[in-house]
Design a protein around this motif. Structure first.
Motif: not given
Length: 169
Positions: A94, A97, A123
Motif C-alpha cells: 500500500l 502504491e 497512509l
C-alpha cells in the motif's frame, strides 16, 4: 552415519552412477533425469572444484525495491504476512502504491525524501498505523535517502553494558 564429502570431487551423475553399480540404488529407483543426462552429457561437467567463470553480473534493483527496503528500515516489519492471501495487500505494498501515485500525480519534480514522507502521511490519514522502528510515536519521519543503502540498522541489544549489569548485584 558415515558422511561423505564426495560432492566436492564428483558430479551428482557420477555419484548416482556409483550407487547404481554398487547396488545402493535399484535400477527401478534411478532418477528420471539419469538416462537423459547419460545420453546428452553437458559440454563441461558440473563439479564443485571447477573454477567459476569470470562474468560481470549486473545488479537488478528496481526503484520499487529501494522504496521497499527503506520502508522496512524506517518502519520495521508490520508482523506476520500471509503470502497465500493475495487479496489483501501488505502495508508495504500500500505504501509503494501511494508513493508511485504521488510521484505520477505531482507536476513538480519532488525528491525521494519528500515523496517518502508524503506517502507515509497519506497512509496515516487513511487510518493505517505506521510505527517507527526505533519505537517513537513522532509523526515526522526522518530524512531518508533512497539512493544510498542504510549501512547499519538499529539494534537495541548492541548498547548493553555488561559491567554495569554486574555492578547492580
Amino acid at each position: 552415519m558415515a558422511q561423505s564429502r564426495l560432492q566436492k570431487f564428483a558430479s551428482i551423475f557420477n555419484r548416482v552412477e556409483g550407487f547404481l553399480r554398487s547396488g545402493g540404488i535399484k535400477p527401478d529407483d534411478k532418477p528420471i533425469w539419469f538416462d537423459v543426462y547419460k545420453r546428452f552429457p553437458p559440454v563441461v561437467e558440473p563439479i564443485y572444484l571447477r573454477p567459476l567463470p569470470d562474468i560481470n553480473v549486473k545488479p537488478i534493483f528496481y526503484h520499487e525495491d529501494k522504496i521497499r527496503a527503506e520502508f522496512y528500515r524506517v518502519f520495521g516489519s508490520p508482523g506476520v504476512i500471509d503470502l497465500m492471501d493475495s487479496s489483501n495487500p501488505t502495508i508495504c505494498d500500500l505504501f509503494i502504491e501511494k508513493y508511485v501515485e504521488i510521484a505520477k500525480s505531482s507536476q513538480m519534480d519532488i525528491d525521494d525524501v519528500t515523496l517518502f514522507n508524503l506517502a507515509a502521511n497519506r497512509l496515516r490519514e487513511s487510518g493505517i498505523k505506521l510505527r517507527k522502528y526505533e519505537g517513537s510515536n513522532n509523526i515526522d519521519l526522518p530524512d531518508v535517502n533512497i539512493d544510498k543503502p542504510a549501512m547499519k540498522s538499529h539494534n537495541p541489544k548492541q548498547n548493553i553494558d555488561i559491567a554495569s549489569l554486574m555492578d547492580n548485584e
